[in-house]
Design a protein around this motif. Structure first.
Motif, mmCIF file in Angstrom:
data_model
loop_
_atom_site.group_PDB
_atom_site.id
_atom_site.type_symbol
_atom_site.label_atom_id
_atom_site.label_comp_id
_atom_site.label_asym_id
_atom_site.label_seq_id
_atom_site.Cartn_x
_atom_site.Cartn_y
_atom_site.Cartn_z
ATOM 1 N N PHE A 55 0.862 -1.184 0.000
ATOM 2 C CA PHE A 55 0.000 0.000 0.000
ATOM 3 C C PHE A 55 0.900 1.236 0.000
ATOM 4 O O PHE A 55 1.054 1.928 0.992
ATOM 5 C CB PHE A 55 -0.935 -0.041 1.215
ATOM 6 C CG PHE A 55 -1.945 1.075 1.291
ATOM 7 C CD1 PHE A 55 -2.171 1.955 0.239
ATOM 8 C CD2 PHE A 55 -2.710 1.235 2.444
ATOM 9 C CE1 PHE A 55 -3.106 2.972 0.319
ATOM 10 C CE2 PHE A 55 -3.652 2.239 2.548
ATOM 11 C CZ PHE A 55 -3.839 3.118 1.484
ATOM 12 N N SER A 65 0.971 2.420 5.060
ATOM 13 C CA SER A 65 -0.438 2.664 4.784
ATOM 14 C C SER A 65 -0.565 3.923 3.942
ATOM 15 O O SER A 65 -0.862 5.003 4.429
ATOM 16 C CB SER A 65 -1.198 2.807 6.114
ATOM 17 O OG SER A 65 -2.564 3.007 5.863
ATOM 18 N N SER A 91 -3.486 -1.604 5.109
ATOM 19 C CA SER A 91 -4.737 -0.856 5.278
ATOM 20 C C SER A 91 -5.567 -1.448 6.400
ATOM 21 O O SER A 91 -5.513 -2.642 6.678
ATOM 22 C CB SER A 91 -5.547 -0.875 3.977
ATOM 23 O OG SER A 91 -5.959 -2.197 3.670
ATOM 24 N N ASP A 95 -9.216 2.682 5.454
ATOM 25 C CA ASP A 95 -8.549 3.071 4.204
ATOM 26 C C ASP A 95 -8.381 1.915 3.207
ATOM 27 O O ASP A 95 -7.651 2.043 2.227
ATOM 28 C CB ASP A 95 -7.201 3.754 4.481
ATOM 29 C CG ASP A 95 -6.285 2.942 5.388
ATOM 30 O OD1 ASP A 95 -6.632 1.777 5.700
ATOM 31 O OD2 ASP A 95 -5.234 3.472 5.786
ATOM 32 N N PHE A 99 -6.708 1.752 -0.738
ATOM 33 C CA PHE A 99 -5.695 0.765 -1.133
ATOM 34 C C PHE A 99 -6.149 0.018 -2.386
ATOM 35 O O PHE A 99 -5.389 -0.165 -3.344
ATOM 36 C CB PHE A 99 -5.470 -0.199 0.040
ATOM 37 C CG PHE A 99 -4.511 -1.326 -0.244
ATOM 38 C CD1 PHE A 99 -3.362 -1.134 -1.004
ATOM 39 C CD2 PHE A 99 -4.751 -2.594 0.274
ATOM 40 C CE1 PHE A 99 -2.475 -2.176 -1.246
ATOM 41 C CE2 PHE A 99 -3.874 -3.634 0.035
ATOM 42 C CZ PHE A 99 -2.736 -3.432 -0.731
ATOM 43 N N GLY A 121 -4.807 1.412 9.763
ATOM 44 C CA GLY A 121 -3.766 0.621 9.114
ATOM 45 C C GLY A 121 -2.401 0.845 9.729
ATOM 46 O O GLY A 121 -2.274 1.294 10.871
#
Ligand SMILES: [Zn+2]
Length: 382
Positions: A55, A65, A91, A95, A99, A121
């Motif tokens: 990510f 993250s 994540s 979120d 991602f 995350g």
């Protein structure tokens, strides 16, 4: 070499579209528009790496993250025969959609995800220390919303001498009916590994960094003199999945070598690839596999731990094998013989070894996506 189907001998494989059409001793090459001659090489299912950090993004405080510590997968997977990865905890429920839109839906590698039990995350401290952001219900709801992408729940880096973080993790796993993965964080004094293995985790749950720990407020599976702790074998027999998760500083030869000598082999081989680990002792999936080959695991055991076993651990039985009608994800690799050095951490300790696995060619969903020595290319002057 297809462990699921007990195949470990020279065979022909036919691919049609994105699927395996046929596997048998000999297939008439006249039936095909393209033939890849893998004579002298090994052919196995596309590798499944269940611990990575992909990510990536531009959030300067995002770390794993949406930040700079995570990596775009393709350049670190396909060249090494890896066709499926599991981003472990980059994540959280808050979120995950970012991602998915930013990475999962845009790359060639098949990227699956374990949601972090922390809603924000893996943004590092202080986010990962926030028990109030560990919400089993929201985590399970988002996991159930994206069953094609989300295969587990992850806990990482939590510091503190209590069990609430593990209890919430397992509660989320139960609600979503998926396994959990534990990076055991740190505590002073260390939390009991035996309690985690024998009381907290469920069979099928994953303990990553199996050869790490010791000196980080976390027990290693061996004592400081290299004796396997008494409950470790029983934990593996109970069904706790021992995952390598090599990473930057989560693998030590002083733990791995005595553990292997005392009969503990990892169930799954994974990289924990991120910006730092790919540039230090971990390097790539083939390098991690090579370490285990030189430490005495057989090639078949290593391929099993990198294909069919991880596919089962994440409940994706359609992956990690080359059965007829399976998705045509394939790695073709060589085992080089020579005098090779393998490092740990930032290159502090080294093990010498005779073998090195080198991926030659990768097929993802029926298409050649990596070809190191031009196996599929005609000579330039022909
Ligand atoms: Zn990790």
């Amino acid at each position: 070499m297809d462990p699921k189907n007990n195949i470990d001998e020279p065979m022909d494989i036919a691919i049609k579209g994105d699927k395996i059409a046929l596997v048998q001793k000999s297939i008439d090459s006249g039936l095909s528009t393209q033939v890849i001659d893998a004579t002298g090489l090994y052919v196995c299912p596309g590798l499944v790496d269940i611990h990575t950090h992909n990510f990536y993004g531009l959030d300067r405080y995002g770390q794993y993250s949406g930040g700079y510590s995570a990596i775009h997968p393709d350049g670190f997977t396909l060249p090494y025969g890896v066709t499926t990865v599991v981003d472990t905890g980059g994540s959280g429920w808050r979120d995950f959609v970012q991602f998915k839109e930013q990475v999962i839906d845009r790359v060639q590698t098949r990227v699956l995800a374990m949601l972090n039990i922390v809603g924000h995350g893996m943004k590092g401290s202080p986010y990962e220390q926030n028990l109030n952001d560990m919400d089993p219900k929201m985590t399970a709801l988002v996991a159930r919303q994206f069953p094609d992408d989300i295969v587990g729940v992850k806990l990482a880096h939590y510091a503190g001498h209590q069990w609430e973080q593990v209890d919430r993790l397992v509660e989320a796993g139960e609600m979503a009916n998926i396994p959990v993965m534990v990076d055991f964080g740190g505590a002073n004094p260390p939390l009991s590994l035996e309690t985690l293995f024998m009381e907290k985790l469920r069979p099928g749950d994953i303990y990553t960094h199996i050869f790490g720990g010791g000196g980080f407020g976390r027990q290693a599976i061996v004592t400081p003199v290299g004796t396997l702790r008494p409950f470790v074998k029983a934990a593996q027999e109970r069904g706790i999945v021992f995952d390598v998760g090599h990473g930057g500083s989560s693998f030590a030869f002083k733990h791995a070598i005595p553990a292997l000598e005392q009969g503990i082999k990892p169930n799954t081989i994974s990289t924990d690839s991120h910006m730092n680990s790919v540039m230090s002792g971990m390097k790539n999936m083939n390098n991690v596999m090579s370490k285990f080959l030189n430490m005495g695991m057989t090639l078949n055991e290593i391929i099993t731990a990198s294909t069919w076993t991880p596919a089962q651990v994440i409940n994706r039985p359609e992956l990690g094998h080359m059965s007829q009608e399976a998705i045509a994800d394939i790695a073709i690799f060589n085992v080089l013989e020579g005098n090779f050095g393998f490092t740990e951490k930032t290159g502090v300790g080294k093990m010498m070894g005779k073998y090195k696995i080198e991926n030659e060619l990768t097929v993802r969903s029926g298409k050649v996506v990596w070809d190191l020595n031009g196996l599929t290319a005609p000579l330039w002057n022909e």
